[in-house]
Motif scaffolding. Structure first.
Motif, PDB file in Angstrom:
ATOM      1  N   MET A 226       0.837  -1.182   0.000  1.00 57.83           N
ATOM      2  CA  MET A 226       0.000   0.000   0.000  1.00 57.83           C
ATOM      3  C   MET A 226       0.880   1.243   0.000  1.00 57.83           C
ATOM      4  SD  MET A 226      -3.050  -0.775   2.646  1.00 57.83           S
ATOM      5  CE  MET A 226      -2.390  -2.101   3.625  1.00 57.83           C
ATOM      6  N   PHE A 227       0.463   2.213  -0.744  1.00 51.69           N
ATOM      7  CA  PHE A 227       1.193   3.462  -0.823  1.00 51.69           C
ATOM      8  C   PHE A 227       0.587   4.476   0.133  1.00 51.69           C
ATOM      9  CE2 PHE A 227       1.625   1.492  -5.009  1.00 51.69           C
ATOM     10  CZ  PHE A 227       3.009   1.417  -5.083  1.00 51.69           C
ATOM     11  N   ALA A 228       1.398   5.386   0.620  1.00 49.94           N
ATOM     12  CA  ALA A 228       0.926   6.407   1.559  1.00 49.94           C
ATOM     13  C   ALA A 228      -0.192   7.244   0.950  1.00 49.94           C
ATOM     14  CB  ALA A 228       2.083   7.297   1.994  1.00 49.94           C
ATOM     15  N   ARG A 229      -0.164   7.421  -0.359  1.00 50.15           N
ATOM     16  CA  ARG A 229      -1.191   8.255  -0.991  1.00 50.15           C
ATOM     17  C   ARG A 229      -2.587   7.629  -0.916  1.00 50.15           C
ATOM     18  NH1 ARG A 229       1.417   6.062  -5.729  1.00 50.15           N
ATOM     19  NH2 ARG A 229      -0.076   4.831  -6.893  1.00 50.15           N
ATOM     20  N   HIS A 230      -2.665   6.391  -0.493  1.00 50.61           N
ATOM     21  CA  HIS A 230      -3.947   5.692  -0.381  1.00 50.61           C
ATOM     22  C   HIS A 230      -4.613   5.924   0.969  1.00 50.61           C
ATOM     23  CE1 HIS A 230      -3.530   3.048  -4.012  1.00 50.61           C
ATOM     24  NE2 HIS A 230      -2.338   3.572  -3.898  1.00 50.61           N
ATOM     25  N   PHE A 231      -4.033   6.784   1.786  1.00 54.94           N
ATOM     26  CA  PHE A 231      -4.563   7.052   3.114  1.00 54.94           C
ATOM     27  C   PHE A 231      -4.903   8.527   3.264  1.00 54.94           C
ATOM     28  CE2 PHE A 231      -1.967   3.294   3.680  1.00 54.94           C
ATOM     29  CZ  PHE A 231      -2.752   2.495   4.492  1.00 54.94           C
TER      30      PHE A 231
ATOM     31  N   VAL B  98     -12.563  11.026  -3.810  1.00 56.33           N
ATOM     32  CA  VAL B  98     -13.973  11.243  -4.163  1.00 56.33           C
ATOM     33  C   VAL B  98     -14.108  11.342  -5.676  1.00 56.33           C
ATOM     34  CG1 VAL B  98     -15.828  12.954  -4.116  1.00 56.33           C
ATOM     35  CG2 VAL B  98     -14.702  12.294  -2.000  1.00 56.33           C
ATOM     36  N   LYS B  99     -13.230  12.106  -6.297  1.00 51.91           N
ATOM     37  CA  LYS B  99     -13.274  12.239  -7.756  1.00 51.91           C
ATOM     38  C   LYS B  99     -12.943  10.910  -8.428  1.00 51.91           C
ATOM     39  CE  LYS B  99     -12.155  17.111  -7.824  1.00 51.91           C
ATOM     40  NZ  LYS B  99     -11.153  18.123  -8.140  1.00 51.91           N
ATOM     41  N   ASN B 100     -11.963  10.217  -7.896  1.00 54.46           N
ATOM     42  CA  ASN B 100     -11.520   8.960  -8.489  1.00 54.46           C
ATOM     43  C   ASN B 100     -12.596   7.882  -8.409  1.00 54.46           C
ATOM     44  OD1 ASN B 100      -9.594   7.230  -9.705  1.00 54.46           O
ATOM     45  ND2 ASN B 100      -9.087   6.401  -7.705  1.00 54.46           N
ATOM     46  N   PHE B 101     -13.291   7.806  -7.283  1.00 54.43           N
ATOM     47  CA  PHE B 101     -14.292   6.755  -7.075  1.00 54.43           C
ATOM     48  C   PHE B 101     -15.716   7.242  -7.243  1.00 54.43           C
ATOM     49  CE2 PHE B 101     -10.654   5.348  -4.408  1.00 54.43           C
ATOM     50  CZ  PHE B 101     -10.316   4.247  -5.159  1.00 54.43           C
TER      51      PHE B 101
ATOM     52  N   PHE C 102      -4.704   9.941   6.150  1.00 51.89           N
ATOM     53  CA  PHE C 102      -3.628  10.320   7.064  1.00 51.89           C
ATOM     54  C   PHE C 102      -2.426   9.431   6.775  1.00 51.89           C
ATOM     55  CE2 PHE C 102      -7.604  11.390   9.164  1.00 51.89           C
ATOM     56  CZ  PHE C 102      -7.368  12.675   9.622  1.00 51.89           C
ATOM     57  N   PRO C 103      -1.617   9.780   5.783  1.00 53.41           N
ATOM     58  CA  PRO C 103      -0.542   8.885   5.328  1.00 53.41           C
ATOM     59  C   PRO C 103       0.532   8.605   6.380  1.00 53.41           C
ATOM     60  CG  PRO C 103      -0.441  10.989   4.176  1.00 53.41           C
ATOM     61  CD  PRO C 103      -1.692  10.994   4.977  1.00 53.41           C
ATOM     62  N   GLU C 104       0.854   9.569   7.222  1.00 58.43           N
ATOM     63  CA  GLU C 104       1.887   9.348   8.231  1.00 58.43           C
ATOM     64  C   GLU C 104       1.464   8.278   9.238  1.00 58.43           C
ATOM     65  OE1 GLU C 104       4.994  10.833   8.534  1.00 58.43           O
ATOM     66  OE2 GLU C 104       4.603  11.633   6.536  1.00 58.43           O
ATOM     67  N   GLN C 105       0.195   8.252   9.561  1.00 57.53           N
ATOM     68  CA  GLN C 105      -0.321   7.300  10.540  1.00 57.53           C
ATOM     69  C   GLN C 105      -0.904   6.044   9.895  1.00 57.53           C
ATOM     70  OE1 GLN C 105      -1.288  10.531  10.295  1.00 57.53           O
ATOM     71  NE2 GLN C 105      -0.195  11.391  12.026  1.00 57.53           N
ATOM     72  N   HIS C 106      -0.950   6.020   8.581  1.00 53.98           N
ATOM     73  CA  HIS C 106      -1.583   4.919   7.833  1.00 53.98           C
ATOM     74  C   HIS C 106      -3.010   4.689   8.339  1.00 53.98           C
ATOM     75  CE1 HIS C 106       1.793   3.559   5.388  1.00 53.98           C
ATOM     76  NE2 HIS C 106       2.522   4.054   6.365  1.00 53.98           N
ATOM     77  N   ARG C 107      -3.769   5.797   8.402  1.00 54.43           N
ATOM     78  CA  ARG C 107      -5.153   5.753   8.880  1.00 54.43           C
ATOM     79  C   ARG C 107      -6.093   6.149   7.767  1.00 54.43           C
ATOM     80  NH1 ARG C 107      -6.244   5.884  14.399  1.00 54.43           N
ATOM     81  NH2 ARG C 107      -8.225   5.197  13.556  1.00 54.43           N
ATOM     82  N   GLU C 108      -7.256   5.561   7.763  1.00 55.88           N
ATOM     83  CA  GLU C 108      -8.335   5.847   6.818  1.00 55.88           C
ATOM     84  C   GLU C 108      -7.923   5.533   5.374  1.00 55.88           C
ATOM     85  OE1 GLU C 108     -11.169   6.100   8.130  1.00 55.88           O
ATOM     86  OE2 GLU C 108     -10.330   6.383  10.108  1.00 55.88           O
ATOM     87  N   PHE C 109      -7.886   4.255   5.096  1.00 47.57           N
ATOM     88  CA  PHE C 109      -7.536   3.734   3.772  1.00 47.57           C
ATOM     89  C   PHE C 109      -8.586   4.174   2.754  1.00 47.57           C
ATOM     90  CE2 PHE C 109      -6.955  -0.146   0.962  1.00 47.57           C
ATOM     91  CZ  PHE C 109      -5.767   0.295   0.438  1.00 47.57           C
ATOM     92  N   LEU C 110      -8.138   4.577   1.586  1.00 48.42           N
ATOM     93  CA  LEU C 110      -9.021   5.111   0.540  1.00 48.42           C
ATOM     94  C   LEU C 110      -8.968   4.232  -0.707  1.00 48.42           C
ATOM     95  CD1 LEU C 110      -7.905   8.840   0.912  1.00 48.42           C
ATOM     96  CD2 LEU C 110      -9.954   7.782   1.888  1.00 48.42           C
ATOM     97  N   GLU C 111      -9.448   2.996  -0.592  1.00 53.05           N
ATOM     98  CA  GLU C 111      -9.322   2.076  -1.727  1.00 53.05           C
ATOM     99  C   GLU C 111     -10.564   1.999  -2.608  1.00 53.05           C
ATOM    100  OE1 GLU C 111      -8.688  -2.034  -0.965  1.00 53.05           O
ATOM    101  OE2 GLU C 111     -10.416  -2.211   0.334  1.00 53.05           O
TER     102      GLU C 111
END
Length: 66
Positions: free
Chosen positions: A1-6, A51-54, A8-17
């Motif tokens: 998983m890449f940080a851009r998928h979160f 939001v735009k992507n999905f 909160f990337p630093e904390q790896h919180r709220e995955f946006l898949e």
């Protein structure tokens, strides 16, 4: 998983898949512990992109409820 998928990337919180994860992240932005208000505000950038992507269009109404 890449940080851009979160949100909160630093904390790896709220995955946006997918759209469901995006909606969940929107609902939980204010509930994430251990982040600053600045980090919360920055979390909206990847959320908006997801939001735009999905095509999760109902995010604005969710954001206004909070």
């Amino acid at each position: 998983m890449f940080a851009r998928h979160f949100a909160f990337p630093e904390q790896h919180r709220e995955f946006l898949e997918d759209a469901n994860h995006v909606r969940a992240a929107i609902a939980r932005v204010k509930q994430v512990e251990g982040v600053t208000d600045c980090e919360r505000n920055e979390a909206w950038t990847p959320i908006r992109a997801a939001v735009k992507n999905f095509d999760a269009r109902d995010w604005e109404s969710e954001k206004r409820k909070r």
